[in-house]
Design a protein around this motif. Sequence first.
Motif, PDB file in Angstrom:
ATOM      1  N   TYR A   1       1.318  -1.434  -0.172  1.00  0.00           N
ATOM      2  CA  TYR A   1      -0.367   0.017  -0.365  1.00  0.00           C
ATOM      3  C   TYR A   1       0.961   1.348  -0.431  1.00  0.00           C
ATOM      4  CZ  TYR A   1      -3.267  -3.327   0.822  1.00  0.00           C
ATOM      5  OH  TYR A   1      -4.415  -4.231   0.685  1.00  0.00           O
ATOM      6  N   GLU A   2       0.343   2.472  -1.021  1.00  0.00           N
ATOM      7  CA  GLU A   2       1.277   2.778  -1.131  1.00  0.00           C
ATOM      8  C   GLU A   2       2.271   4.388  -0.312  1.00  0.00           C
ATOM      9  OE1 GLU A   2       1.609   6.783  -4.924  1.00  0.00           O
ATOM     10  OE2 GLU A   2       0.369   5.426  -4.398  1.00  0.00           O
ATOM     11  N   ASP A   3       2.942   4.641   0.667  1.00  0.00           N
ATOM     12  CA  ASP A   3       3.024   5.149   1.505  1.00  0.00           C
ATOM     13  C   ASP A   3       2.182   4.698   3.120  1.00  0.00           C
ATOM     14  OD1 ASP A   3       4.490   6.672  -0.151  1.00  0.00           O
ATOM     15  OD2 ASP A   3       3.198   7.909  -0.622  1.00  0.00           O
ATOM     16  N   GLY A   4       2.345   3.853   2.711  1.00  0.00           N
ATOM     17  CA  GLY A   4       1.207   2.951   3.880  1.00  0.00           C
ATOM     18  C   GLY A   4      -0.492   3.128   4.211  1.00  0.00           C
ATOM     19  N   LEU A   5      -0.950   4.152   2.901  1.00  0.00           N
ATOM     20  CA  LEU A   5      -2.090   4.226   3.029  1.00  0.00           C
ATOM     21  C   LEU A   5      -3.489   4.281   2.533  1.00  0.00           C
ATOM     22  CD1 LEU A   5      -1.672   8.669   1.712  1.00  0.00           C
ATOM     23  CD2 LEU A   5      -1.432   7.557   4.621  1.00  0.00           C
ATOM     24  N   PHE A   6      -4.367   4.245   3.335  1.00  0.00           N
ATOM     25  CA  PHE A   6      -5.072   3.067   3.100  1.00  0.00           C
ATOM     26  C   PHE A   6      -6.890   3.796   2.582  1.00  0.00           C
ATOM     27  CE2 PHE A   6      -8.948  -0.337   2.804  1.00  0.00           C
ATOM     28  CZ  PHE A   6      -8.199  -1.095   2.097  1.00  0.00           C
ATOM     29  N   PRO A   7      -7.229   4.669   1.671  1.00  0.00           N
ATOM     30  CA  PRO A   7      -8.857   5.674   1.706  1.00  0.00           C
ATOM     31  C   PRO A   7      -9.506   4.377   1.090  1.00  0.00           C
ATOM     32  CG  PRO A   7      -7.190   5.952  -0.300  1.00  0.00           C
ATOM     33  CD  PRO A   7      -6.245   4.667  -0.041  1.00  0.00           C
ATOM     34  N   TRP A   8     -10.159   4.810   2.415  1.00  0.00           N
ATOM     35  CA  TRP A   8     -11.881   3.775   2.429  1.00  0.00           C
ATOM     36  C   TRP A   8     -12.829   4.462   3.260  1.00  0.00           C
ATOM     37  CZ3 TRP A   8     -13.704  -0.400   1.267  1.00  0.00           C
ATOM     38  CH2 TRP A   8     -14.676  -0.733   0.576  1.00  0.00           C
ATOM     39  N   GLN A   9     -13.602   4.386   1.756  1.00  0.00           N
ATOM     40  CA  GLN A   9     -14.957   5.959   2.464  1.00  0.00           C
ATOM     41  C   GLN A   9     -14.843   7.051   2.152  1.00  0.00           C
ATOM     42  OE1 GLN A   9     -17.084   3.309   4.349  1.00  0.00           O
ATOM     43  NE2 GLN A   9     -18.019   2.107   2.366  1.00  0.00           N
ATOM     44  N   SER A  10     -14.997   7.406   3.260  1.00  0.00           N
ATOM     45  CA  SER A  10     -15.005   8.522   4.057  1.00  0.00           C
ATOM     46  C   SER A  10     -13.328   9.285   4.839  1.00  0.00           C
ATOM     47  CB  SER A  10     -16.213   9.816   4.630  1.00  0.00           C
ATOM     48  OG  SER A  10     -16.762   8.782   5.908  1.00  0.00           O
ATOM     49  N   GLN A  11     -12.899   7.874   5.058  1.00  0.00           N
ATOM     50  CA  GLN A  11     -11.908   7.586   5.937  1.00  0.00           C
ATOM     51  C   GLN A  11     -10.517   7.396   5.065  1.00  0.00           C
ATOM     52  OE1 GLN A  11     -12.732   5.931   9.740  1.00  0.00           O
ATOM     53  NE2 GLN A  11     -14.063   4.913   8.583  1.00  0.00           N
ATOM     54  N   VAL A  12      -8.640   7.287   5.519  1.00  0.00           N
ATOM     55  CA  VAL A  12      -7.892   7.023   5.308  1.00  0.00           C
ATOM     56  C   VAL A  12      -7.224   6.431   6.048  1.00  0.00           C
ATOM     57  CG1 VAL A  12      -5.747   7.495   4.274  1.00  0.00           C
ATOM     58  CG2 VAL A  12      -7.407   8.915   3.090  1.00  0.00           C
ATOM     59  N   TYR A  13      -7.179   5.095   6.379  1.00  0.00           N
ATOM     60  CA  TYR A  13      -6.581   4.639   7.090  1.00  0.00           C
ATOM     61  C   TYR A  13      -5.589   4.642   7.029  1.00  0.00           C
ATOM     62  CZ  TYR A  13     -10.909   2.305   7.828  1.00  0.00           C
ATOM     63  OH  TYR A  13     -12.514   1.880   8.262  1.00  0.00           O
ATOM     64  N   ARG A  14      -4.101   4.842   8.157  1.00  0.00           N
ATOM     65  CA  ARG A  14      -2.528   4.832   8.141  1.00  0.00           C
ATOM     66  C   ARG A  14      -1.872   3.648   8.367  1.00  0.00           C
ATOM     67  NH1 ARG A  14      -1.162  10.360   6.673  1.00  0.00           N
ATOM     68  NH2 ARG A  14      -3.113  11.879   6.343  1.00  0.00           N
ATOM     69  N   PHE A  15      -1.310   3.370   7.372  1.00  0.00           N
ATOM     70  CA  PHE A  15      -0.294   1.849   7.891  1.00  0.00           C
ATOM     71  C   PHE A  15       0.437   1.923   8.361  1.00  0.00           C
ATOM     72  CE2 PHE A  15      -3.475  -1.462   5.523  1.00  0.00           C
ATOM     73  CZ  PHE A  15      -4.789  -0.416   5.879  1.00  0.00           C
TER      74      PHE A  15
ATOM     75  N   VAL B   1      -4.509  -4.687  16.553  1.00  0.00           N
ATOM     76  CA  VAL B   1      -4.557  -4.850  14.322  1.00  0.00           C
ATOM     77  C   VAL B   1      -5.745  -3.578  14.763  1.00  0.00           C
ATOM     78  CG1 VAL B   1      -6.019  -5.445  13.092  1.00  0.00           C
ATOM     79  CG2 VAL B   1      -4.383  -6.885  13.962  1.00  0.00           C
ATOM     80  N   TYR B   2      -7.078  -3.369  15.794  1.00  0.00           N
ATOM     81  CA  TYR B   2      -8.342  -2.313  15.149  1.00  0.00           C
ATOM     82  C   TYR B   2      -7.759  -1.163  15.215  1.00  0.00           C
ATOM     83  CZ  TYR B   2     -12.926  -0.116  15.949  1.00  0.00           C
ATOM     84  OH  TYR B   2     -13.723  -0.017  16.105  1.00  0.00           O
ATOM     85  N   ALA B   3      -6.308  -0.663  15.918  1.00  0.00           N
ATOM     86  CA  ALA B   3      -5.392   0.854  15.773  1.00  0.00           C
ATOM     87  C   ALA B   3      -5.522   1.160  14.256  1.00  0.00           C
ATOM     88  CB  ALA B   3      -4.484   0.983  16.986  1.00  0.00           C
ATOM     89  N   PHE B   4      -5.009   0.582  13.557  1.00  0.00           N
ATOM     90  CA  PHE B   4      -5.012   0.002  11.911  1.00  0.00           C
ATOM     91  C   PHE B   4      -6.202  -0.636  10.903  1.00  0.00           C
ATOM     92  CE2 PHE B   4      -0.661  -1.112  14.032  1.00  0.00           C
ATOM     93  CZ  PHE B   4       0.052  -0.180  14.159  1.00  0.00           C
TER      94      PHE B   4
ATOM     95  N   VAL C   1      -2.884  -5.321  -5.623  1.00  0.00           N
ATOM     96  CA  VAL C   1      -1.982  -4.762  -4.704  1.00  0.00           C
ATOM     97  C   VAL C   1      -2.060  -3.490  -4.981  1.00  0.00           C
ATOM     98  CG1 VAL C   1       0.202  -3.963  -5.003  1.00  0.00           C
ATOM     99  CG2 VAL C   1      -0.252  -6.563  -5.259  1.00  0.00           C
ATOM    100  N   ASN C   2      -2.466  -2.293  -3.900  1.00  0.00           N
ATOM    101  CA  ASN C   2      -2.563  -1.116  -3.797  1.00  0.00           C
ATOM    102  C   ASN C   2      -4.081  -1.241  -3.725  1.00  0.00           C
ATOM    103  OD1 ASN C   2      -1.600   1.032  -3.456  1.00  0.00           O
ATOM    104  ND2 ASN C   2      -1.257   1.750  -4.698  1.00  0.00           N
ATOM    105  N   ALA C   3      -4.930  -1.956  -3.910  1.00  0.00           N
ATOM    106  CA  ALA C   3      -6.162  -1.360  -4.928  1.00  0.00           C
ATOM    107  C   ALA C   3      -6.706  -0.545  -4.135  1.00  0.00           C
ATOM    108  CB  ALA C   3      -7.254  -2.506  -4.145  1.00  0.00           C
ATOM    109  N   PRO C   4      -6.759  -0.300  -3.484  1.00  0.00           N
ATOM    110  CA  PRO C   4      -8.085   0.812  -3.283  1.00  0.00           C
ATOM    111  C   PRO C   4      -6.939   2.969  -3.430  1.00  0.00           C
ATOM    112  CG  PRO C   4      -6.828   0.902  -0.667  1.00  0.00           C
ATOM    113  CD  PRO C   4      -6.353  -0.488  -1.672  1.00  0.00           C
ATOM    114  N   ASN C   5      -5.738   2.281  -3.167  1.00  0.00           N
ATOM    115  CA  ASN C   5      -5.359   3.232  -4.167  1.00  0.00           C
ATOM    116  C   ASN C   5      -4.978   3.963  -5.858  1.00  0.00           C
ATOM    117  OD1 ASN C   5      -4.389   5.532  -2.294  1.00  0.00           O
ATOM    118  ND2 ASN C   5      -2.759   3.445  -1.018  1.00  0.00           N
ATOM    119  N   VAL C   6      -5.428   2.759  -6.790  1.00  0.00           N
ATOM    120  CA  VAL C   6      -5.527   3.195  -8.314  1.00  0.00           C
ATOM    121  C   VAL C   6      -6.947   2.785  -8.707  1.00  0.00           C
ATOM    122  CG1 VAL C   6      -4.869   0.902 -10.444  1.00  0.00           C
ATOM    123  CG2 VAL C   6      -4.224   0.215  -7.750  1.00  0.00           C
TER     124      VAL C   6
END
Length: 333
Positions: free
Chosen positions: A77-91, A137-140, A297-302
């Motif tokens: 996941y690019e830069d550890g970022l995972f956009p999901w709906q109105s949020q961005v999770y940071r891995f 795991v919930y924190a991420f 791979v990197n699905a939410p950022n493609v």
Amino acid sequence: MKPAAYEGTFHGERAVWLSCGRYEAAVLPEIGANLIAFRDTDRQYRFLREPEPDEMEVFKQKPYVHGIPVLFPPNRYEDGLFPWQSQVYRFPVNEPETGNHLHGFLHDIPWKAESWGSDDYCSRVTLILNVGPDHPVYAFFPHTFTFRLQYSLSEDGLQQHVMVRNDGSSSMPCLLAFHTAVNAPFAPGSSASDCRVKLTIGERWKLNERMLPTGEFQPLTAEEEALKDGGIYPFFRPMDNHYTALPQNGRNRMELTDTRIGTILVYDAGTSYKQWMIWNNNAAEGFFCPEPQISLVNAPNVPLPAEKTGLYSLKPGEIWEETSRLYCRNADF
């Protein structure tokens, strides 16, 4: 020998062992529910790459190049970022050379061995992970869900059944892969040059310098056409390649043929896995990883539709499940 399931150890680590006829298998509940061994004891075949006793500490530090590790969410996941709906999770960025997050959060943490047992047909073990607000795991990945993983061993080989249930009140992404490490060769007396691998690949994704898909495809080489259609030496060149899955004869699978003994190891991954990664450790003989994935791979950022990337959601109470199998058959020649 009647099927049996029992608690034991694997190189000093707690394990649940399964046996049935000529087959045996072991899973490590405390190390990511990794199915660490699958063997034919009559013929001394070892189908999966296992750590040796003096490699256990290295294995614990890098548990995704042995056995069948669970990747959730899988790969990079690019830069550890995972956009999901109105949020961005940071891995966490745990692959410094690419600046990406790699392989998710479930492959190295404790799971619970919920039950194990046997009947006249098979032995089985069920492993479970419950993630909620109090779980690390919930924190991420802030979703409440249940992941249940069952392995069954019979004369028909090793079956894996996966179930993910959304126990929360909002939709959650469901992205999953298995970093399955297959020995090549798996039989004593054989060499890597005796092996040929065939994989139900479709198109190859073009990756950038950070090993992330650009959203475009690139032509298959002649060797990749052989990988798709007839089989090829697994270490013909370094591979860390990403492909769409294209089932053949209704099945989505890898076949590893040992031409010396005329035996094929079949990894039938199930058609819900729409992508494959294949990694062969820089073409070093010994093992390679055919990795079935739900998603790109990197699905939410493609910037492609979910049907292309596999970025699927589970509504509250919904379940995703799939069944895979590893087994042997005789070669046709």
